[in-house]
Design an enzyme around this catalytic site. Structure first.
Site, PDB file in Angstrom:
ATOM      1  CD  GLU A  20      19.736 -67.277  45.915  1.00 47.19           C
ATOM      2  OE1 GLU A  20      19.617 -66.043  45.714  1.00 47.19           O
ATOM      3  OE2 GLU A  20      20.266 -67.757  46.935  1.00 47.19           O
ATOM      4  CG  PHE A  22      22.491 -74.495  46.750  1.00 44.70           C
ATOM      5  CD1 PHE A  22      23.227 -75.667  46.896  1.00 44.70           C
ATOM      6  CD2 PHE A  22      21.370 -74.321  47.550  1.00 44.70           C
ATOM      7  CE1 PHE A  22      22.850 -76.635  47.817  1.00 44.70           C
ATOM      8  CE2 PHE A  22      20.985 -75.296  48.465  1.00 44.70           C
ATOM      9  CZ  PHE A  22      21.722 -76.453  48.596  1.00 44.70           C
ATOM     10  N   PRO A  24      23.723 -78.594  43.900  1.00 44.11           N
ATOM     11  CG  PRO A  24      21.847 -79.956  43.983  1.00 44.11           C
ATOM     12  CD  PRO A  24      22.523 -78.935  43.126  1.00 44.11           C
ATOM     13  CG  HIS A  80      23.937 -65.568  42.263  1.00 41.75           C
ATOM     14  ND1 HIS A  80      23.678 -65.552  43.617  1.00 41.75           N
ATOM     15  CD2 HIS A  80      22.721 -65.472  41.672  1.00 41.75           C
ATOM     16  CE1 HIS A  80      22.380 -65.457  43.827  1.00 41.75           C
ATOM     17  NE2 HIS A  80      21.781 -65.410  42.660  1.00 41.75           N
ATOM     18  CE1 TYR A 154      24.885 -58.874  51.942  1.00 43.87           C
ATOM     19  CE2 TYR A 154      25.590 -56.905  50.760  1.00 43.87           C
ATOM     20  CZ  TYR A 154      25.620 -58.275  50.936  1.00 43.87           C
ATOM     21  OH  TYR A 154      26.367 -59.057  50.074  1.00 43.87           O
TER      22      TYR A 154
END
Length: 605
Positions: A20, A22, A24, A80, A154
């Site tokens: 995974e 993200f 920047p 996502h 979770y």
């Protein structure tokens, strides 16, 4: 290919891997992440995963990055997608864009939770929970046959803690019944608890793949921050291991690798885990080490590290051996002021090791692929309940001053700009922060001057043992324009080249003493056998990135109060009228240098 199809065809004798990433916040960080992804793709992941910022705030970068990993690297990518607080039509636009880029798999997330029942109005009433997004994709003819859809789970309970575990599992089943094809879990460190949770989920009739989220521990501070943000249970024995080594970053990182290997082996032995999802935080060395220790990739650790640390172009001009660093490089770095960056893109390989080895804070190296905090699946650190309970109902400027002072005095644990209590190092300069705050300069970031403290110092130390750390003093605050103009005059007339500043407002106006190419290394360390490591760098691109985030916080905070209320009017006016100011003094040898500059002739304002 859809992830479910790839899983069905997977026939290797080890679990498949997902990495995974993200997007920047800076252009240089984005470009350097592409090099890092190219290296990690050689480790043969089954899929890559790209996060989506809260409310779609990283929409363009997320789609661009996902498109690159899908097409240029040839690895099927999970995009996502959060559904709450998204402008109407954004979900459809994002799905169409993903479809056009060849993306076949979506991780459907709720994103920012509703901010309380009284004032929160869904931006698009069709999407208030993740199950709404799953159902929409699976029942809309335009998208139903094009995507497989994953959902989040979770094992330690949802961080909102709104419902009990059984209710959370029931809600997970609803997402699967609505069409969810696989499950990726939030990070956890209690494997026994995770396996017990998996058993309860299976007993509910959920049969889709469950993919555990693995986040290797990188630093003690980031571990505490992440586990608190995610509501993660931390076993007592884990804390007992970490506390004695918490001030040695290298030992913490080594422990994180060993712990991840142990956790993965225990999960594989259970027989129900066929895939692993690594939350890389855009870092690579720990991932390489974990896979090597598991025997899943070839070569030696030495050669793998060589891959990400060799510098064909030669050493950076500021590189220096530790033998003469204390009396030459440190002085040069500290007093020279802003320095030109040099050859564009040169730093990626040269600094890759330090980016992985040391913390990447809000003011990390803007070139780093890990620059900027990921917001963990589109979740905001703010909540309306937290705002009301801790920050009250500010109706005047004095009310805001009181709130910031309460944080300095530890009467409240957070502010909208500081999700944790005041750090111990801030106590070294608290009288000065208090003085500024009382003047109406609300401080939101700072650090004291440090001149060669031990890397094991419990307050300011970082990095491996045997090193020395340095800091220039800086302070960051929100000020009125008249105060900014007074600071500018004082810098011109009395700064003598020792003081620099950046200031910007919500309109995008920038005022600074630093050239666009200049950069300020305000935290660095000198360690045996290593180049000088600069872990905190303030320069134009990173400052403007933080400026956007900071003013967005004022806007979000204002939204917690009813339209037309005194609280909302006040917070909106602050956002529209104040400037974010960062003030840096380059004399790291004088702990009082910045404060003498500000106060020696009496209050600045």
């Amino acid at each position: 290919m859809k992830l479910t199809e790839k899983i069905a065809q997977y026939d290797k004798d080890r679990p498949w891997l997902s990495f995974e990433f993200f997007p920047p916040k800076t252009d240089q960080g984005f470009e350097n992440l592409l090099s890092r992804i190219a290296r990690l793709v050689t480790l043969d992941p089954l899929t890559l995963s790209i996060t989506w910022g809260a409310g779609g705030n990283t929409k363009e970068r997320s789609l661009e990055l996902a498109g690159i990993t899908q097409s240029e690297h040839g690895v099927d990518t999970i995009l996502h997608l959060t559904c709450t607080n998204m402008k109407k039509g954004m979900i459809e636009d994002a799905l169409r864009d993903a479809k056009a880029r060849g993306i076949k798999t979506i991780l459907a997330l709720r994103g920012d939770p509703p901010r309380g029942q009284e004032h929160w109005i869904p931006t698009d009433p069709r999407f208030t929970h993740a199950v709404d997004l799953v159902r929409f994709i699976k029942t809309t003819p335009e998208f139903a046959s094009d995507f497989c859809v994953g959902v989040a789970a979770y094992p330690d309970g949802h961080p909102d803690k709104e419902i009990e575990e059984e209710g959370e599992i029931e809600y997970l089943k609803q997402k699967i019944d609505a069409g969810g094809d696989f499950i990726i879990t939030q990070l956890f460190y209690d494997v026994d608890g995770f396996l017990a949770w998996v058993k309860r989920v299976r007993q509910k009739g959920v049969t889709v793949p469950i993919i555990p989220g693995i986040m290797p521990i990188q630093t003690y501070a980031s571990f505490l921050r992440m586990t608190k943000l995610c509501g993660t249970r931390v076993p007592l024995e884990l804390m007992a291991d970490l506390v004695p080594i918490r001030n040695d970053d290298q030992k913490v990182k080594d422990y994180g690798v060993d712990l991840a290997v142990k956790m993965i082996r225990q999960m594989i032995a259970s027989g129900d885990i066929r895939g692993l999802h690594f939350c890389t935080l855009n870092l690579e060395k720990s991932i390489v080490r974990i896979l090597e220790d598991l025997g899943w990739i070839g070569g030696s650790l030495k050669s793998a590290n060589k891959l990400i640390t060799d510098t064909p172009a030669g050493l950076d001009e500021r590189s220096i051996t530790p033998h003469r660093a204390a009396d030459s490089a440190a002085v040069s770095l500290a007093v020279a002021g802003p320095q030109p960056e040099g050859e564009a893109g040169k730093g990626e390989l040269n600094n890759a090791a330090s980016w992985d080895d040391f913390p990447n804070g809000r003011f990390g190296d803007y070139k780093s692929p890990a620059y900027g905090e990921t917001d963990l699946w589109g979740s905001s650190i703010l909540s309306r309940n937290q705002a009301i309970e801790q920050w009250g109902n500010p109706r005047t400027l004095n009310d805001l001053t009181t709130m910031f002072l309460h944080h300095l005095h530890s009467k409240i644990a957070t502010t909208p700009f500081s999700p944790t209590p005041l750090l111990p190092e801030s106590l070294m300069i608290i009288e000065h922060l208090e003085r500024l705050t009382k003047q109406g300069w609300w401080t939101v970031g700072s650090q004291p001057t440090i001149n060669g403290a031990s890397s094991t110092d419990e307050v300011v130390g970082w990095g491996p043992r045997g090193g020395y750390v340095y800091q220039k003093c800086f302070v960051e605050c929100f000020v009125e324009q008249k105060d900014l103009e007074e600071i500018e005059r004082k810098v011109r007339e009395k700064g003598e080249g020792w003081v620099d500043y950046y200031a910007a407002n919500v309109k995008g106006e920038l005022r600074t003493t630093v050239s666009p190419e200049g950069r300020n290394a305000v935290t660095w360390g000198i360690f045996p056998g290593q180049e000088v490591a600069q872990t905190t760098i303030i320069e134009e691109e990173s400052f403007l990135s933080w400026k956007d985030e900071a003013f967005a916080i004022w806007e979000e905070w204002a939204s917690f109060y009813p339209p037309g209320s005194d609280e909302r009017k006040l917070l909106d006016s602050v956002r529209n009228e104040r400037w974010l100011l960062t003030l840096i003094h380059h004399d790291y040898s004088n702990p009082s240098a910045l404060w003498e500059f500000l106060f020696k002739d009496g209050p600045v304002i």
